[in-house]
Design a protein around this motif. Structure first.
Motif, PDB file in Angstrom:
ATOM      1  N   LEU A   1       0.832  -1.213   0.000  1.00  0.00           N
ATOM      2  CA  LEU A   1       0.000   0.000   0.000  1.00  0.00           C
ATOM      3  C   LEU A   1       0.859   1.254   0.000  1.00  0.00           C
ATOM      4  O   LEU A   1       0.613   2.188  -0.770  1.00  0.00           O
ATOM      5  CB  LEU A   1      -0.929  -0.011   1.209  1.00  0.00           C
ATOM      6  N   LEU A   2       1.883   1.293   0.842  1.00  0.00           N
ATOM      7  CA  LEU A   2       2.738   2.474   0.932  1.00  0.00           C
ATOM      8  C   LEU A   2       3.612   2.631  -0.308  1.00  0.00           C
ATOM      9  O   LEU A   2       4.031   3.744  -0.634  1.00  0.00           O
ATOM     10  CB  LEU A   2       3.615   2.396   2.174  1.00  0.00           C
TER      11      LEU A   2
ATOM     12  N   VAL B   1      -3.062   8.195   4.013  1.00  0.00           N
ATOM     13  CA  VAL B   1      -2.347   7.170   3.254  1.00  0.00           C
ATOM     14  C   VAL B   1      -1.520   7.812   2.146  1.00  0.00           C
ATOM     15  O   VAL B   1      -0.361   7.459   1.923  1.00  0.00           O
ATOM     16  CB  VAL B   1      -3.329   6.141   2.663  1.00  0.00           C
ATOM     17  N   ALA B   2      -2.123   8.791   1.451  1.00  0.00           N
ATOM     18  CA  ALA B   2      -1.395   9.500   0.401  1.00  0.00           C
ATOM     19  C   ALA B   2      -0.175  10.234   0.979  1.00  0.00           C
ATOM     20  O   ALA B   2       0.882  10.283   0.342  1.00  0.00           O
ATOM     21  CB  ALA B   2      -2.324  10.488  -0.301  1.00  0.00           C
ATOM     22  N   GLU B   3      -0.325  10.759   2.182  1.00  0.00           N
ATOM     23  CA  GLU B   3       0.806  11.436   2.834  1.00  0.00           C
ATOM     24  C   GLU B   3       1.912  10.425   3.164  1.00  0.00           C
ATOM     25  O   GLU B   3       3.100  10.708   2.987  1.00  0.00           O
ATOM     26  CB  GLU B   3       0.343  12.135   4.107  1.00  0.00           C
ATOM     27  N   LEU B   4       1.522   9.243   3.630  1.00  0.00           N
ATOM     28  CA  LEU B   4       2.511   8.208   3.920  1.00  0.00           C
ATOM     29  C   LEU B   4       3.237   7.783   2.648  1.00  0.00           C
ATOM     30  O   LEU B   4       4.457   7.560   2.654  1.00  0.00           O
ATOM     31  CB  LEU B   4       1.823   7.003   4.562  1.00  0.00           C
ATOM     32  N   GLN B   5       2.505   7.678   1.559  1.00  0.00           N
ATOM     33  CA  GLN B   5       3.135   7.314   0.287  1.00  0.00           C
ATOM     34  C   GLN B   5       4.131   8.378  -0.152  1.00  0.00           C
ATOM     35  O   GLN B   5       5.184   8.055  -0.708  1.00  0.00           O
ATOM     36  CB  GLN B   5       2.056   7.116  -0.772  1.00  0.00           C
TER      37      GLN B   5
ATOM     38  N   PHE C   1      12.397  -3.857  -5.483  1.00  0.00           N
ATOM     39  CA  PHE C   1      13.228  -3.775  -4.281  1.00  0.00           C
ATOM     40  C   PHE C   1      13.371  -2.333  -3.818  1.00  0.00           C
ATOM     41  O   PHE C   1      13.276  -2.027  -2.621  1.00  0.00           O
ATOM     42  CB  PHE C   1      14.618  -4.362  -4.558  1.00  0.00           C
ATOM     43  N   PHE C   2      13.604  -1.437  -4.765  1.00  0.00           N
ATOM     44  CA  PHE C   2      13.815  -0.028  -4.461  1.00  0.00           C
ATOM     45  C   PHE C   2      12.583   0.562  -3.771  1.00  0.00           C
ATOM     46  O   PHE C   2      12.690   1.253  -2.748  1.00  0.00           O
ATOM     47  CB  PHE C   2      14.118   0.716  -5.770  1.00  0.00           C
ATOM     48  N   GLN C   3      11.403   0.283  -4.309  1.00  0.00           N
ATOM     49  CA  GLN C   3      10.174   0.847  -3.751  1.00  0.00           C
ATOM     50  C   GLN C   3       9.784   0.168  -2.444  1.00  0.00           C
ATOM     51  O   GLN C   3       9.436   0.836  -1.456  1.00  0.00           O
ATOM     52  CB  GLN C   3       9.046   0.727  -4.768  1.00  0.00           C
ATOM     53  N   ALA C   4       9.806  -1.157  -2.446  1.00  0.00           N
ATOM     54  CA  ALA C   4       9.353  -1.886  -1.268  1.00  0.00           C
ATOM     55  C   ALA C   4      10.282  -1.680  -0.072  1.00  0.00           C
ATOM     56  O   ALA C   4       9.828  -1.604   1.076  1.00  0.00           O
ATOM     57  CB  ALA C   4       9.234  -3.374  -1.590  1.00  0.00           C
ATOM     58  N   ALA C   5      11.588  -1.578  -0.329  1.00  0.00           N
ATOM     59  CA  ALA C   5      12.529  -1.373   0.772  1.00  0.00           C
ATOM     60  C   ALA C   5      12.318  -0.015   1.426  1.00  0.00           C
ATOM     61  O   ALA C   5      12.454   0.124   2.646  1.00  0.00           O
ATOM     62  CB  ALA C   5      13.964  -1.499   0.265  1.00  0.00           C
TER      63      ALA C   5
END
Length: 344
Positions: free
Chosen positions: A55-56, A230-234, A284-288
């Motif tokens: 989600l993030l 959620v958008a702020e967390l992203q 990997f870049f995004q999820a990490a």
């Protein structure tokens, strides 16, 4: 690499590292969502973390397991916790693209067609048993997942923000199913294999059914954060710092899956036909980055990459017939690659 060396940007940079106050707010929001999730879903901590990371990261996730392991409950609980609109689509061989994206319906009173948007126009969409949908329907799903839009009668309809697809597939039953194309599998940020609960967790399920907190008459989860939060967390996730050494580490790992013979030798190399594409490096870049925020950090460490290794790579490595015959799992190859590539 230490936390002190991870901060090298100026305050004027639009990608300025996260402040302590921002990390605190993010941690509080994530803790609320995690607590709300755990109030309904017993155990399944890896699934909870994978859903939060997806989600993030503004990605999509594929869950694989036998029926009855709370995948639908996990998706609906997460959606309610973040005030998101949730829809569930049961995929079947006769499902048409219009059943998912929507269609135009003639209104005899006004003598004109009007567009009715389909269930994919929601914040969190559960595609139950996605491998039962036909190739034609899969193509419509690809546009929604990749382009975050649908096309109906030549008109483009943007999907809501945030938007996340959570798809499931049953690895046991194969009758009436379609193997997902490798290109579509690559669109999923993560693939998580859901295990059976522990004995204590299964006993807890029975206790919650007995006291009414689980079952048909349970109440909906109260929202704990908004979609705006959620958008702020992203946005915060996009600003997490990734050291050049970590970036090289990721690229080296992904490239090693394309040359397993050269890295690990012929024995394991013969088991891999196709390695991970550059989408593996991007995943990997995004999820990490998302994992770092979930862990309360403003920078990525090698442990984030290692923790995500199976979820990111297991659906991006195409095994050979020899591997299937010898019952070699993708995780075996992945672990060997991680042992062979030096950690920064």
């Amino acid at each position: 690499m230490t936390p002190a060396t991870a901060v090298r940007r100026t305050p004027d940079d639009p990608s300025t590292p996260l402040t302590a106050a921002e990390l605190t707010r993010a941690s509080e929001a994530i803790e609320k969502v995690s607590a709300s999730f755990s109030s309904r879903v017993v155990g399944q901590r890896r699934v909870r973390t994978a859903l939060l990371v997806t989600l993030l990261s503004e990605g999509h996730i594929l869950l694989e397991s036998v029926p009855g392991l709370a995948k639908t409950l996990a998706a609906s609980t997460l959606a309610h916790a973040v005030s998101a609109r949730f829809t569930r689509i049961q995929c079947t061989p006769d499902l048409l693209p219009a059943d998912i994206i929507g269609t135009q319906v003639y209104d005899p009173r006004r003598h004109e067609f009007e567009t009715q948007l389909g269930p994919v126009h929601a914040n969190i969409v559960l595609l139950d048993e996605i491998n039962r949908a036909s190739a034609k329907t899969q193509s419509a799903l690809l546009e929604a997942m990749q382009e975050r839009q649908t096309s109906i009668a030549g008109t483009v309809h943007p999907l809501p923000d945030p938007f996340m697809v959570m798809a499931t597939q049953n690895p046991i039953e194969e009758e009436g199913t379609y193997v997902l194309p490798h290109a579509q599998m690559d669109r999923f940020l993560l693939k998580e294999v859901v295990d059976y609960p522990t004995e204590d967790d299964e006993l807890m399920v029975l206790e919650r059914i007995d006291d009414g907190t689980l079952g048909q008459h349970m109440t909906d989860v109260e929202p704990v954060v908004t979609t705006a939060e959620v958008a702020e967390l992203q946005e915060l996730v996009r600003r997490v710092y990734v050291d050049p050494a970590i970036r090289r580490y990721v690229v080296s790992l992904v490239r090693a899956t394309r040359d397993v013979t050269g890295v690990l030798g012929a024995e394991l190399g013969n088991y891999v036909e196709i390695g991970a594409s550059p989408r593996g490096s991007i995943a990997f870049f995004q999820a990490a980055r998302a994992m770092a925020v979930v862990q309360g950090r403003h920078y990525v460490i090698p442990e984030d990459i290692r923790e995500l290794r199976h979820s990111v790579l297991r659906h991006r490595i195409h095994l050979s017939f020899e591997a299937l015959a010898d019952r070699v799992r993708p995780e075996t190859v992945i672990d060997a690659v991680f042992r062979a590539v030096p950690t920064p």
